[in-house]
Design a protein around this motif. Structure first.
Motif, PDB file in Angstrom:
ATOM      1  N   ASP A   1       1.005  -1.474   0.033  1.00 10.07           N
ATOM      2  CA  ASP A   1       0.109  -0.046  -0.127  1.00 10.07           C
ATOM      3  C   ASP A   1       0.920   1.154  -0.067  1.00 10.07           C
ATOM      4  O   ASP A   1       0.507   2.160  -0.644  1.00 10.07           O
ATOM      5  CB  ASP A   1      -0.851   0.014   1.324  1.00 10.07           C
ATOM      6  N   ARG A   2       1.854   1.187   0.912  1.00  8.79           N
ATOM      7  CA  ARG A   2       2.778   2.262   0.868  1.00  8.79           C
ATOM      8  C   ARG A   2       3.526   2.420  -0.410  1.00  8.79           C
ATOM      9  O   ARG A   2       3.915   3.913  -0.747  1.00  8.79           O
ATOM     10  CB  ARG A   2       3.820   2.214   2.170  1.00  8.79           C
ATOM     11  N   MET A   3       3.989   1.557  -0.962  1.00  5.36           N
ATOM     12  CA  MET A   3       4.894   1.574  -2.181  1.00  5.36           C
ATOM     13  C   MET A   3       3.943   2.160  -3.233  1.00  5.36           C
ATOM     14  O   MET A   3       4.198   3.083  -4.144  1.00  5.36           O
ATOM     15  CB  MET A   3       4.991   0.078  -2.645  1.00  5.36           C
ATOM     16  N   LEU A   4       2.387   1.618  -3.591  1.00  6.38           N
ATOM     17  CA  LEU A   4       1.447   2.269  -4.371  1.00  6.38           C
ATOM     18  C   LEU A   4       1.362   3.863  -4.103  1.00  6.38           C
ATOM     19  O   LEU A   4       1.289   4.695  -5.070  1.00  6.38           O
ATOM     20  CB  LEU A   4       0.114   1.574  -4.345  1.00  6.38           C
ATOM     21  N   ALA A   5       1.182   4.289  -2.715  1.00  9.71           N
ATOM     22  CA  ALA A   5       1.268   5.493  -2.327  1.00  9.71           C
ATOM     23  C   ALA A   5       2.479   6.340  -2.877  1.00  9.71           C
ATOM     24  O   ALA A   5       2.081   7.723  -3.478  1.00  9.71           O
ATOM     25  CB  ALA A   5       0.929   5.621  -0.990  1.00  9.71           C
ATOM     26  N   MET A   6       3.284   5.976  -2.868  1.00 14.13           N
ATOM     27  CA  MET A   6       4.498   6.528  -3.203  1.00 14.13           C
ATOM     28  C   MET A   6       4.672   6.888  -4.813  1.00 14.13           C
ATOM     29  O   MET A   6       5.003   7.798  -5.055  1.00 14.13           O
ATOM     30  CB  MET A   6       6.111   5.832  -2.950  1.00 14.13           C
ATOM     31  N   SER A   7       4.005   5.815  -5.696  1.00 15.01           N
ATOM     32  CA  SER A   7       4.103   5.964  -6.925  1.00 15.01           C
ATOM     33  C   SER A   7       3.348   7.202  -7.386  1.00 15.01           C
ATOM     34  O   SER A   7       3.331   7.861  -8.627  1.00 15.01           O
ATOM     35  CB  SER A   7       3.433   4.743  -7.713  1.00 15.01           C
ATOM     36  N   SER A   8       2.500   7.810  -6.569  1.00 16.48           N
ATOM     37  CA  SER A   8       1.532   8.973  -7.010  1.00 16.48           C
ATOM     38  C   SER A   8       2.501  10.315  -6.975  1.00 16.48           C
ATOM     39  O   SER A   8       2.225  11.398  -7.505  1.00 16.48           O
ATOM     40  CB  SER A   8       0.269   9.201  -6.180  1.00 16.48           C
ATOM     41  N   TYR A   9       3.623  10.138  -6.288  1.00 21.46           N
ATOM     42  CA  TYR A   9       4.546  11.222  -6.246  1.00 21.46           C
ATOM     43  C   TYR A   9       5.596  11.414  -7.301  1.00 21.46           C
ATOM     44  O   TYR A   9       6.260  12.499  -7.671  1.00 21.46           O
ATOM     45  CB  TYR A   9       5.199  11.756  -5.033  1.00 21.46           C
ATOM     46  N   ILE A  10       5.751  10.201  -7.823  1.00 23.93           N
ATOM     47  CA  ILE A  10       7.066  10.142  -8.684  1.00 23.93           C
ATOM     48  C   ILE A  10       6.662  10.116 -10.132  1.00 23.93           C
ATOM     49  O   ILE A  10       5.648   9.309 -10.530  1.00 23.93           O
ATOM     50  CB  ILE A  10       7.844   8.660  -8.278  1.00 23.93           C
ATOM     51  N   GLU A  11       7.161  11.073 -11.098  1.00 20.21           N
ATOM     52  CA  GLU A  11       6.858  11.029 -12.251  1.00 20.21           C
ATOM     53  C   GLU A  11       8.020  10.264 -12.984  1.00 20.21           C
ATOM     54  O   GLU A  11       9.198  10.407 -12.526  1.00 20.21           O
ATOM     55  CB  GLU A  11       6.906  12.557 -12.811  1.00 20.21           C
ATOM     56  N   GLY A  12       7.653   9.597 -14.247  1.00 15.35           N
ATOM     57  CA  GLY A  12       8.998   8.934 -14.738  1.00 15.35           C
ATOM     58  C   GLY A  12       9.695   9.754 -15.675  1.00 15.35           C
ATOM     59  O   GLY A  12       9.531  10.972 -15.769  1.00 15.35           O
ATOM     60  N   GLY A  13      10.977   9.185 -15.877  1.00 16.79           N
ATOM     61  CA  GLY A  13      12.038   9.829 -16.768  1.00 16.79           C
ATOM     62  C   GLY A  13      13.560   9.679 -16.058  1.00 16.79           C
ATOM     63  O   GLY A  13      13.626   9.118 -14.928  1.00 16.79           O
ATOM     64  N   SER A  14      14.247  10.041 -16.783  1.00 17.56           N
ATOM     65  CA  SER A  14      15.652   9.893 -16.506  1.00 17.56           C
ATOM     66  C   SER A  14      16.148  11.011 -15.961  1.00 17.56           C
ATOM     67  O   SER A  14      15.868  12.336 -16.690  1.00 17.56           O
ATOM     68  CB  SER A  14      16.528   9.473 -17.692  1.00 17.56           C
ATOM     69  N   PHE A  15      17.016  11.069 -14.875  1.00 18.93           N
ATOM     70  CA  PHE A  15      17.799  12.489 -14.485  1.00 18.93           C
ATOM     71  C   PHE A  15      18.960  11.928 -13.786  1.00 18.93           C
ATOM     72  O   PHE A  15      19.424  10.934 -13.630  1.00 18.93           O
ATOM     73  CB  PHE A  15      16.501  12.996 -13.394  1.00 18.93           C
ATOM     74  N   TYR A  16      19.657  13.162 -13.565  1.00 18.47           N
ATOM     75  CA  TYR A  16      20.902  13.037 -12.948  1.00 18.47           C
ATOM     76  C   TYR A  16      21.161  14.339 -12.001  1.00 18.47           C
ATOM     77  O   TYR A  16      20.490  14.936 -12.149  1.00 18.47           O
ATOM     78  CB  TYR A  16      22.069  12.829 -13.728  1.00 18.47           C
ATOM     79  N   GLY A  17      22.122  13.958 -10.959  1.00 18.67           N
ATOM     80  CA  GLY A  17      22.191  15.316 -10.029  1.00 18.67           C
ATOM     81  C   GLY A  17      23.394  14.815  -9.259  1.00 18.67           C
ATOM     82  O   GLY A  17      23.959  13.844  -9.296  1.00 18.67           O
TER      83      GLY A  17
END
Length: 181
Positions: free
Chosen positions: A24-40
């Motif tokens: 459930d918490r893993m699914l909740a997290m997915s609402s905050y994360i947008e797909g894509g590649s990034f670096y930093g």
């Protein structure tokens, strides 16, 4: 059964008891994360991952602290990247000073800055000793809300992670990843 086998069996039973809550918490997290590649810069990214994993595994205070640390790194790197390093006589070297500076320099993100200030006060109550009646102490907020302190910790973590991904989205630098091929 030796000690290792006993530990593995205990972990297996614990995993079975908590697997649906973690899912459930893993699914909740997915609402905050947008797909894509990034670096930093490494530190904010590793702190983001620690916040995510801590939240999924029910370690809500660790999630909050990691998320707020990630936010602090991202904001400090961003203002330094923009060439803003000093605020009056104080150096912008903490999230409190940085939020104060950003309130004066930005337009349109006032709600997020207000939320970050609130979350920083909550984080401070977890990591610095506060008086028994301090309004940001978890137990006092739980009592005022009429809920268990663990509910407050979960809400704190969710709010911090949501804010962390908002700050990440605002400060993210997209780049051409072809050089890594």
């Amino acid at each position: 059964m030796d000690k290792l086998e006993a530990c593995v069996e205990a972990l297996r039973r614990a995993d079975l008891r908590t697997i649906s809550q973690r899912a459930d918490r893993m699914l909740a997290m997915s609402s905050y994360i947008e797909g894509g590649s990034f670096y930093g810069v490494d530190e904010p990214l590793v702190l983001m991952e620690d916040a995510r994993v801590s939240y999924i595994n029910g370690c809500f205070v660790a999630a909050l602290i990691s998320a707020m640390s990630s936010i602090e790194h991202m904001l400090l790197y961003e203002i330094n990247f923009q060439g803003i390093t000093y605020f009056e006589p104080k150096k912008s070297d903490s999230i409190s000073n940085t939020l104060e500076l950003l309130r004066l320099k930005t337009i349109g993100d006032e709600d997020l800055l207000e939320e970050l200030g609130r979350l920083n006060s909550i984080r401070n109550a977890y990591v610095h000793p506060k008086g028994e009646l301090h309004p940001f102490r978890r137990v006092n907020r739980a009592q005022a809300a009429g809920v268990a302190p663990s509910v407050i910790s979960k809400q704190d973590a969710e709010s911090a992670i949501n804010a962390m991904y908002k700050v990440f989205d605002l400060t993210m630098k997209l780049g051409d990843l072809s050089e890594f091929k």
